[in-house]
Design an enzyme around this catalytic site. Structure first.
Site, PDB file in Angstrom:
ATOM      1  N   ASP A  38      -0.684  -8.054   0.127  1.00 42.24           N
ATOM      2  CA  ASP A  38      -1.715  -7.296   0.842  1.00 42.24           C
ATOM      3  C   ASP A  38      -2.551  -8.229   1.724  1.00 42.24           C
ATOM      4  O   ASP A  38      -3.726  -8.491   1.462  1.00 42.24           O
ATOM      5  CB  ASP A  38      -2.603  -6.540  -0.153  1.00 42.24           C
ATOM      6  CG  ASP A  38      -1.802  -5.492  -0.925  1.00 42.24           C
ATOM      7  OD1 ASP A  38      -0.779  -5.024  -0.393  1.00 42.24           O
ATOM      8  OD2 ASP A  38      -2.197  -5.151  -2.054  1.00 42.24           O
ATOM      9  N   HIS A  62       2.568  -3.514   2.966  1.00 45.17           N
ATOM     10  CA  HIS A  62       1.859  -2.377   3.569  1.00 45.17           C
ATOM     11  C   HIS A  62       1.840  -2.706   5.058  1.00 45.17           C
ATOM     12  O   HIS A  62       0.878  -3.301   5.552  1.00 45.17           O
ATOM     13  CB  HIS A  62       0.431  -2.273   3.046  1.00 45.17           C
ATOM     14  CG  HIS A  62       0.285  -1.669   1.688  1.00 45.17           C
ATOM     15  ND1 HIS A  62       0.677  -0.376   1.398  1.00 45.17           N
ATOM     16  CD2 HIS A  62      -0.220  -2.158   0.527  1.00 45.17           C
ATOM     17  CE1 HIS A  62       0.398  -0.104   0.124  1.00 45.17           C
ATOM     18  NE2 HIS A  62      -0.127  -1.169  -0.431  1.00 45.17           N
ATOM     19  N   ARG A  92       4.880   2.705   1.488  1.00 43.55           N
ATOM     20  CA  ARG A  92       4.355   3.645   2.480  1.00 43.55           C
ATOM     21  C   ARG A  92       3.739   4.883   1.831  1.00 43.55           C
ATOM     22  O   ARG A  92       2.972   5.585   2.454  1.00 43.55           O
ATOM     23  CB  ARG A  92       5.505   4.024   3.427  1.00 43.55           C
ATOM     24  CG  ARG A  92       5.249   5.137   4.407  1.00 43.55           C
ATOM     25  CD  ARG A  92       4.124   4.821   5.382  1.00 43.55           C
ATOM     26  NE  ARG A  92       3.938   5.905   6.332  1.00 43.55           N
ATOM     27  CZ  ARG A  92       3.386   7.081   6.056  1.00 43.55           C
ATOM     28  NH1 ARG A  92       2.942   7.328   4.835  1.00 43.55           N
ATOM     29  NH2 ARG A  92       3.274   8.006   6.983  1.00 43.55           N
ATOM     30  N   LYS A  93       4.111   5.149   0.584  1.00 47.57           N
ATOM     31  CA  LYS A  93       3.614   6.348  -0.113  1.00 47.57           C
ATOM     32  C   LYS A  93       3.720   7.586   0.773  1.00 47.57           C
ATOM     33  O   LYS A  93       2.738   8.276   1.072  1.00 47.57           O
ATOM     34  CB  LYS A  93       2.187   6.159  -0.614  1.00 47.57           C
ATOM     35  CG  LYS A  93       2.058   5.044  -1.662  1.00 47.57           C
ATOM     36  CD  LYS A  93       0.678   4.993  -2.279  1.00 47.57           C
ATOM     37  CE  LYS A  93       0.526   3.916  -3.321  1.00 47.57           C
ATOM     38  NZ  LYS A  93       0.419   2.550  -2.805  1.00 47.57           N
ATOM     39  N   PHE A  94       4.964   7.875   1.200  1.00 45.40           N
ATOM     40  CA  PHE A  94       5.212   9.090   1.977  1.00 45.40           C
ATOM     41  C   PHE A  94       4.743  10.313   1.178  1.00 45.40           C
ATOM     42  O   PHE A  94       4.807  10.314  -0.048  1.00 45.40           O
ATOM     43  CB  PHE A  94       6.711   9.223   2.272  1.00 45.40           C
ATOM     44  CG  PHE A  94       7.220   8.234   3.271  1.00 45.40           C
ATOM     45  CD1 PHE A  94       7.037   8.446   4.634  1.00 45.40           C
ATOM     46  CD2 PHE A  94       7.867   7.082   2.867  1.00 45.40           C
ATOM     47  CE1 PHE A  94       7.495   7.527   5.576  1.00 45.40           C
ATOM     48  CE2 PHE A  94       8.330   6.161   3.797  1.00 45.40           C
ATOM     49  CZ  PHE A  94       8.144   6.386   5.153  1.00 45.40           C
ATOM     50  N   ALA A  95       4.290  11.338   1.883  1.00 48.23           N
ATOM     51  CA  ALA A  95       3.793  12.521   1.177  1.00 48.23           C
ATOM     52  C   ALA A  95       4.025  13.816   1.953  1.00 48.23           C
ATOM     53  O   ALA A  95       3.735  14.889   1.447  1.00 48.23           O
ATOM     54  CB  ALA A  95       2.301  12.368   0.886  1.00 48.23           C
ATOM     55  N   ILE A  97       6.233  16.714   4.459  1.00 53.70           N
ATOM     56  CA  ILE A  97       7.476  17.476   4.311  1.00 53.70           C
ATOM     57  C   ILE A  97       8.662  16.583   4.710  1.00 53.70           C
ATOM     58  O   ILE A  97       8.488  15.558   5.389  1.00 53.70           O
ATOM     59  CB  ILE A  97       7.457  18.760   5.169  1.00 53.70           C
ATOM     60  CG1 ILE A  97       7.265  18.434   6.654  1.00 53.70           C
ATOM     61  CG2 ILE A  97       6.352  19.698   4.679  1.00 53.70           C
ATOM     62  CD1 ILE A  97       7.482  19.634   7.581  1.00 53.70           C
ATOM     63  N   TYR A 220      -6.388  -2.821 -14.867  1.00 57.56           N
ATOM     64  CA  TYR A 220      -5.357  -3.823 -15.110  1.00 57.56           C
ATOM     65  C   TYR A 220      -4.934  -3.887 -16.569  1.00 57.56           C
ATOM     66  O   TYR A 220      -5.748  -3.712 -17.476  1.00 57.56           O
ATOM     67  CB  TYR A 220      -5.861  -5.222 -14.706  1.00 57.56           C
ATOM     68  CG  TYR A 220      -5.963  -5.434 -13.219  1.00 57.56           C
ATOM     69  CD1 TYR A 220      -4.845  -5.332 -12.397  1.00 57.56           C
ATOM     70  CD2 TYR A 220      -7.179  -5.768 -12.636  1.00 57.56           C
ATOM     71  CE1 TYR A 220      -4.931  -5.549 -11.028  1.00 57.56           C
ATOM     72  CE2 TYR A 220      -7.281  -5.988 -11.270  1.00 57.56           C
ATOM     73  CZ  TYR A 220      -6.161  -5.878 -10.469  1.00 57.56           C
ATOM     74  OH  TYR A 220      -6.249  -6.085  -9.121  1.00 57.56           O
TER      75      TYR A 220
HETATM   76  O1  S5P Z   1      -0.896   3.394  -8.665  1.00 58.45           O
HETATM   77  C1  S5P Z   1      -0.735   2.453  -7.908  1.00 58.45           C
HETATM   78  C2  S5P Z   1       0.377   2.376  -7.058  1.00 58.45           C
HETATM   79  C3  S5P Z   1       0.538   1.268  -6.251  1.00 58.45           C
HETATM   80  S1  S5P Z   1       2.005   1.134  -5.352  1.00 58.45           S
HETATM   81  N1  S5P Z   1      -1.627   1.416  -7.891  1.00 58.45           N
HETATM   82  C4  S5P Z   1      -1.477   0.327  -7.067  1.00 58.45           C
HETATM   83  O2  S5P Z   1      -2.332  -0.584  -7.133  1.00 58.45           O
HETATM   84  N2  S5P Z   1      -0.408   0.245  -6.212  1.00 58.45           N
HETATM   85  C5  S5P Z   1      -0.245  -0.903  -5.290  1.00 58.45           C
HETATM   86  O3  S5P Z   1      -0.118  -2.100  -6.058  1.00 58.45           O
HETATM   87  C6  S5P Z   1      -1.407  -1.133  -4.326  1.00 58.45           C
HETATM   88  O4  S5P Z   1      -1.136  -0.501  -3.092  1.00 58.45           O
HETATM   89  C7  S5P Z   1      -1.476  -2.653  -4.204  1.00 58.45           C
HETATM   90  O5  S5P Z   1      -0.681  -3.089  -3.116  1.00 58.45           O
HETATM   91  C8  S5P Z   1      -0.859  -3.178  -5.485  1.00 58.45           C
HETATM   92  C9  S5P Z   1      -1.829  -3.704  -6.529  1.00 58.45           C
HETATM   93  O6  S5P Z   1      -2.555  -4.807  -6.071  1.00 58.45           O
HETATM   94  P1  S5P Z   1      -3.498  -5.707  -7.033  1.00 58.45           P
HETATM   95  O7  S5P Z   1      -4.161  -6.639  -6.077  1.00 58.45           O
HETATM   96  O8  S5P Z   1      -4.466  -4.800  -7.724  1.00 58.45           O
HETATM   97  O9  S5P Z   1      -2.578  -6.413  -7.996  1.00 58.45           O
END
Ligand code: S5P
Length: 264
Positions: A38, A62, A92-95, A97, A220
């Protein structure tokens, strides 16, 4: 170690070729780590990839957070990932149609031409997966979809019935490689694994070796706990790219996840 020994039933039951590629690379690198890169600049991304490449199995991007995007520049990121044998996973988390998602796989970023995997929500129903797959088909590439069955962020709306219905969509599509699960909760991962069976991967964000809670509602859990509970890959962002020693951090996540896989 051979992938069938390390992965057991998962190796035999997962049919999508990219799930096998992931499991093979994981064995070569002794790492179940997907880097959530990121970072908003191409220079920063390439530098990070080169630092941590040996310990990371796939690169999660992303692309729409990159400043002053150009395709030529972006290819430096793609080439860096490939040079380290990493699959490229556009989150990309498409959503939308199916038809619109298919078109969105092209466009400015032309995701279909460089991403091996993408994420998709299931809120619009099963046709989104066919739309995404049709886009890869149109450029003669094979790709796979990871559907969001759970999320790691506090207060998210993906309840158990949403998870169940997402798995129904995933189970009936050959394009769905697996699911995104909530890495902050071993209980939720175990429950997702039970529902998903052996034939799909589970990749989990919301994982960190030290932090209890992230910013803006991120939660986390520990990487080893996630793998033991049934996750096949931990998605790690801040834990690596915000570290003073990204390579050392990536290695620590790799070691923890590989040991957890072998004990599983
Ligand atoms: O539920 C989710 C799904 C995703 S894909 N929670 C998330 O955090 N992510 C992704 O995982 C989010 O877009 C980010 O790129 C990564 C977590 O990053 P971190 O810095 O918290 O480890």
């Amino acid at each position: 170690m051979q992938p069938d020994e390390a992965w057991g039933g998962r190796w035999r039951a997962c049919a999508h070729p990219l799930s096998h590629r992931f499991m093979e690379t994981a064995c070569e690198k002794k790492s179940l780590v997907v880097l959530a890169a990121d970072i908003p600049t191409v220079d920063g991304l390439v530098q990070l990839i080169d630092q941590v490449g040996p310990h990371v199995t796939a690169l999660k991007t992303h692309v729409d957070m990159v400043e002053s995007f150009s395709m030529d520049d972006w290819m430096r990121v793609v080439d860096a990932a490939k040079s380290h044998g990493m699959m490229i996973f556009e989150d990309r988390k498409f959503a939308d149609i199916g038809r619109v998602s298919e078109t969105q796989m092209g466009g400015l970023y032309d995701i279909r031409s460089w991403a091996d995997l993408v994420t998709s929500h299931s809120v619009s129903g099963p046709d989104i997966v066919d739309g995404i797959a049709a886009a890869w088909d149109s450029v003669q590439r094979i790709g796979g979809v990871l559907m969001l069955a759970q999320m790691s962020s506090r207060g998210n709306l993906l309840d158990e019935s949403y998870t169940d219905r997402t798995i129904e969509i995933g189970t009936s599509s050959p394009h769905v490689v697996g699911y995104i699960g909530n890495g902050s909760s071993p209980d939720e991962i175990s429950s997702l694994r039970e529902k998903a069976g052996e034939g799909r991967m589970i990749w989990t964000p919301g994982v960190n070796l030290s932090a209890e809670e992230g910013v803006l509602g991120q939660r986390y859990g520990h990487p080893s706990d996630a793998i033991i509970a049934g996750s096949d890959a931990v998605i790690v962002g801040t834990g690596i790219h915000k570290s003073e020693d990204p390579a050392g951090a990536a290695k620590a996540y790799a070691d923890a996840t590989w040991a957890a896989l072998l004990s599983r």
